[in-house]
Design a protein around this motif. Structure first.
Motif, PDB file in Angstrom:
ATOM      1  N   GLU A  35       0.824  -1.211   0.000  1.00 32.03           N
ATOM      2  CA  GLU A  35       0.000   0.000   0.000  1.00 32.03           C
ATOM      3  C   GLU A  35       0.861   1.266   0.000  1.00 32.03           C
ATOM      4  OE1 GLU A  35      -3.195   2.304  -0.539  1.00 32.03           O
ATOM      5  OE2 GLU A  35      -3.105   0.124  -0.697  1.00 32.03           O
ATOM      6  N   ALA A  36       1.928   1.284   0.793  1.00 37.83           N
ATOM      7  CA  ALA A  36       2.785   2.474   0.844  1.00 37.83           C
ATOM      8  C   ALA A  36       3.458   2.717  -0.507  1.00 37.83           C
ATOM      9  CB  ALA A  36       3.832   2.316   1.944  1.00 37.83           C
ATOM     10  N   GLU A  37       3.947   1.656  -1.133  1.00 37.17           N
ATOM     11  CA  GLU A  37       4.594   1.804  -2.433  1.00 37.17           C
ATOM     12  C   GLU A  37       3.593   2.253  -3.490  1.00 37.17           C
ATOM     13  OE1 GLU A  37       7.437  -0.631  -5.572  1.00 37.17           O
ATOM     14  OE2 GLU A  37       6.439  -1.742  -3.981  1.00 37.17           O
ATOM     15  N   ARG A  38       2.410   1.642  -3.488  1.00 36.35           N
ATOM     16  CA  ARG A  38       1.383   2.012  -4.458  1.00 36.35           C
ATOM     17  C   ARG A  38       0.990   3.477  -4.280  1.00 36.35           C
ATOM     18  NH1 ARG A  38      -3.565   2.861  -5.889  1.00 36.35           N
ATOM     19  NH2 ARG A  38      -4.414   2.970  -3.808  1.00 36.35           N
ATOM     20  N   THR A  39       0.794   3.898  -3.047  1.00 38.82           N
ATOM     21  CA  THR A  39       0.426   5.288  -2.774  1.00 38.82           C
ATOM     22  C   THR A  39       1.517   6.238  -3.264  1.00 38.82           C
ATOM     23  OG1 THR A  39      -0.929   4.653  -0.897  1.00 38.82           O
ATOM     24  CG2 THR A  39      -0.153   6.925  -0.941  1.00 38.82           C
ATOM     25  N   HIS A  40       2.769   5.897  -2.987  1.00 41.58           N
ATOM     26  CA  HIS A  40       3.892   6.721  -3.454  1.00 41.58           C
ATOM     27  C   HIS A  40       3.886   6.821  -4.982  1.00 41.58           C
ATOM     28  CE1 HIS A  40       7.918   8.247  -4.120  1.00 41.58           C
ATOM     29  NE2 HIS A  40       8.154   7.185  -4.874  1.00 41.58           N
ATOM     30  N   ASP A  70       8.084  10.472 -17.618  1.00 40.62           N
ATOM     31  CA  ASP A  70       7.838  10.216 -16.186  1.00 40.62           C
ATOM     32  C   ASP A  70       6.519   9.470 -15.981  1.00 40.62           C
ATOM     33  OD1 ASP A  70      10.221  11.492 -15.590  1.00 40.62           O
ATOM     34  OD2 ASP A  70       9.257  13.349 -14.889  1.00 40.62           O
ATOM     35  N   VAL A  71       5.480   9.860 -16.721  1.00 41.67           N
ATOM     36  CA  VAL A  71       4.196   9.152 -16.634  1.00 41.67           C
ATOM     37  C   VAL A  71       4.396   7.697 -17.036  1.00 41.67           C
ATOM     38  CG1 VAL A  71       1.896   8.917 -17.668  1.00 41.67           C
ATOM     39  CG2 VAL A  71       2.708  11.173 -16.948  1.00 41.67           C
ATOM     40  N   ASP A  72       5.054   7.474 -18.152  1.00 44.52           N
ATOM     41  CA  ASP A  72       5.263   6.110 -18.643  1.00 44.52           C
ATOM     42  C   ASP A  72       6.065   5.280 -17.639  1.00 44.52           C
ATOM     43  OD1 ASP A  72       5.053   4.112 -20.862  1.00 44.52           O
ATOM     44  OD2 ASP A  72       7.235   4.267 -20.725  1.00 44.52           O
ATOM     45  N   GLU A  73       7.146   5.840 -17.120  1.00 48.88           N
ATOM     46  CA  GLU A  73       7.979   5.122 -16.152  1.00 48.88           C
ATOM     47  C   GLU A  73       7.176   4.743 -14.901  1.00 48.88           C
ATOM     48  OE1 GLU A  73      11.575   6.272 -13.152  1.00 48.88           O
ATOM     49  OE2 GLU A  73      11.715   7.045 -15.191  1.00 48.88           O
ATOM     50  N   THR A  74       6.350   5.663 -14.445  1.00 52.16           N
ATOM     51  CA  THR A  74       5.570   5.390 -13.240  1.00 52.16           C
ATOM     52  C   THR A  74       4.481   4.362 -13.506  1.00 52.16           C
ATOM     53  OG1 THR A  74       6.032   7.654 -12.508  1.00 52.16           O
ATOM     54  CG2 THR A  74       4.279   6.462 -11.362  1.00 52.16           C
ATOM     55  N   LYS A  75       3.822   4.452 -14.648  1.00 47.13           N
ATOM     56  CA  LYS A  75       2.800   3.460 -14.984  1.00 47.13           C
ATOM     57  C   LYS A  75       3.420   2.073 -15.121  1.00 47.13           C
ATOM     58  CE  LYS A  75      -0.962   4.617 -17.286  1.00 47.13           C
ATOM     59  NZ  LYS A  75      -1.909   4.553 -16.208  1.00 47.13           N
ATOM     60  N   ARG A  76       4.641   1.998 -15.616  1.00 45.55           N
ATOM     61  CA  ARG A  76       5.345   0.716 -15.683  1.00 45.55           C
ATOM     62  C   ARG A  76       5.656   0.200 -14.283  1.00 45.55           C
ATOM     63  NH1 ARG A  76       7.213  -0.800 -20.670  1.00 45.55           N
ATOM     64  NH2 ARG A  76       6.750   0.693 -22.312  1.00 45.55           N
ATOM     65  N   ALA A  77       6.069   1.094 -13.385  1.00 46.88           N
ATOM     66  CA  ALA A  77       6.352   0.687 -12.005  1.00 46.88           C
ATOM     67  C   ALA A  77       5.089   0.193 -11.308  1.00 46.88           C
ATOM     68  CB  ALA A  77       6.969   1.846 -11.228  1.00 46.88           C
ATOM     69  N   GLY A  79       2.759  -1.362 -12.869  1.00 41.99           N
ATOM     70  CA  GLY A  79       2.336  -2.579 -13.554  1.00 41.99           C
ATOM     71  C   GLY A  79       1.228  -2.350 -14.558  1.00 41.99           C
ATOM     72  N   GLU A  80       0.908  -1.082 -14.825  1.00 42.64           N
ATOM     73  CA  GLU A  80      -0.169  -0.760 -15.758  1.00 42.64           C
ATOM     74  C   GLU A  80       0.284  -0.758 -17.209  1.00 42.64           C
ATOM     75  OE1 GLU A  80      -1.979   2.888 -14.455  1.00 42.64           O
ATOM     76  OE2 GLU A  80      -2.238   2.108 -12.426  1.00 42.64           O
ATOM     77  N   ARG A  81       1.583  -0.725 -17.418  1.00 45.51           N
ATOM     78  CA  ARG A  81       2.185  -0.802 -18.755  1.00 45.51           C
ATOM     79  C   ARG A  81       3.378  -1.742 -18.664  1.00 45.51           C
ATOM     80  NH1 ARG A  81       2.469   5.558 -20.516  1.00 45.51           N
ATOM     81  NH2 ARG A  81       0.212   5.863 -20.703  1.00 45.51           N
ATOM     82  N   GLY A  82       3.902  -2.087 -19.824  1.00 44.31           N
ATOM     83  CA  GLY A  82       5.073  -2.949 -19.854  1.00 44.31           C
ATOM     84  C   GLY A  82       4.697  -4.402 -19.649  1.00 44.31           C
ATOM     85  N   PRO A  83       5.638  -5.188 -19.173  1.00 42.23           N
ATOM     86  CA  PRO A  83       5.363  -6.613 -18.956  1.00 42.23           C
ATOM     87  C   PRO A  83       4.197  -6.800 -17.982  1.00 42.23           C
ATOM     88  CG  PRO A  83       7.706  -6.153 -18.731  1.00 42.23           C
ATOM     89  CD  PRO A  83       7.017  -4.826 -18.822  1.00 42.23           C
ATOM     90  N   VAL A  84       3.392  -7.808 -18.250  1.00 39.35           N
ATOM     91  CA  VAL A  84       2.249  -8.069 -17.371  1.00 39.35           C
ATOM     92  C   VAL A  84       2.730  -8.548 -16.008  1.00 39.35           C
ATOM     93  CG1 VAL A  84       0.681  -8.557 -19.285  1.00 39.35           C
ATOM     94  CG2 VAL A  84       1.942 -10.441 -18.199  1.00 39.35           C
ATOM     95  N   TRP A  85       1.910  -8.318 -14.989  1.00 42.19           N
ATOM     96  CA  TRP A  85       2.287  -8.720 -13.642  1.00 42.19           C
ATOM     97  C   TRP A  85       1.783 -10.115 -13.285  1.00 42.19           C
ATOM     98  CZ3 TRP A  85      -2.432  -9.265 -11.497  1.00 42.19           C
ATOM     99  CH2 TRP A  85      -3.456  -8.379 -11.850  1.00 42.19           C
ATOM    100  N   TRP A  86       0.927 -10.698 -14.102  1.00 41.79           N
ATOM    101  CA  TRP A  86       0.461 -12.051 -13.821  1.00 41.79           C
ATOM    102  C   TRP A  86       1.414 -13.047 -14.474  1.00 41.79           C
ATOM    103  CZ3 TRP A  86      -2.442  -8.304 -16.304  1.00 41.79           C
ATOM    104  CH2 TRP A  86      -2.564  -8.424 -17.678  1.00 41.79           C
ATOM    105  N   ASP A  87       1.377 -14.283 -13.994  1.00 44.57           N
ATOM    106  CA  ASP A  87       2.378 -15.252 -14.455  1.00 44.57           C
ATOM    107  C   ASP A  87       1.774 -16.532 -15.033  1.00 44.57           C
ATOM    108  OD1 ASP A  87       1.456 -16.417 -12.139  1.00 44.57           O
ATOM    109  OD2 ASP A  87       3.348 -16.257 -11.065  1.00 44.57           O
ATOM    110  N   ASP A  88       0.522 -16.453 -15.479  1.00 42.52           N
ATOM    111  CA  ASP A  88      -0.099 -17.655 -16.029  1.00 42.52           C
ATOM    112  C   ASP A  88      -0.019 -17.735 -17.556  1.00 42.52           C
ATOM    113  OD1 ASP A  88      -1.924 -15.737 -16.820  1.00 42.52           O
ATOM    114  OD2 ASP A  88      -3.624 -16.602 -15.734  1.00 42.52           O
ATOM    115  N   GLY A  89       0.706 -16.800 -18.163  1.00 43.52           N
ATOM    116  CA  GLY A  89       0.884 -16.827 -19.608  1.00 43.52           C
ATOM    117  C   GLY A  89      -0.239 -16.176 -20.402  1.00 43.52           C
TER     118      GLY A  89
END
Length: 115
Positions: A35-40, A70-77, A79-89
């Motif tokens: 939660e703290a990381e997400r809020t940041h 900066d927007v793109d980098e943060t959205k990637r951090a 998990g909203e962009r870039g590699p998916v955060w789920w691992d089921d393929g």
């Protein structure tokens, strides 16, 4: 679009990967973030989005490029962009119309509930 509690305003897919706005899927933040990381990160995203707006008003091309990066980098951090955060393929359907994805039947069932 992770800056608000999307569950209150927009439907979430049953697997919790996306929320829907005007029929389009948008990837949710990685639920494994604390939660703290997400809020940041959300605070950082909002700052970057404000910088985009200010750069547009000032017609400052270099500042606009930096703010958008900066927007793109943060959205990637988040998990909203870039590699998916789920691992089921499962593939990513971010920004696609729900009716053109495997979520189509689920989405149509929501539309059927509307008055």
């Amino acid at each position: 679009m992770a800056d608000a509690d999307t569950s209150k305003d927009y439907p979430r897919t049953p697997d919790g990967r996306y929320f829907v706005v005007r029929g389009r899927l948008w990837r949710l933040s990685d639920p494994r973030l604390g939660e703290a990381e997400r809020t940041h990160l959300v605070d950082r995203l909002m700052t970057a989005r404000r910088a985009v707006g200010a750069a547009k008003l000032a017609d400052a091309k270099l500042a606009l490029r930096k703010a958008r990066a900066d927007v793109d980098e943060t959205k990637r951090a988040l998990g909203e962009r870039g590699p998916v955060w789920w691992d089921d393929g499962a593939p990513d359907y971010n920004r696609r119309m729900a009716t053109n994805t495997p979520y189509a039947e689920w989405y149509r069932s929501l539309e059927a509930l509307q008055p």
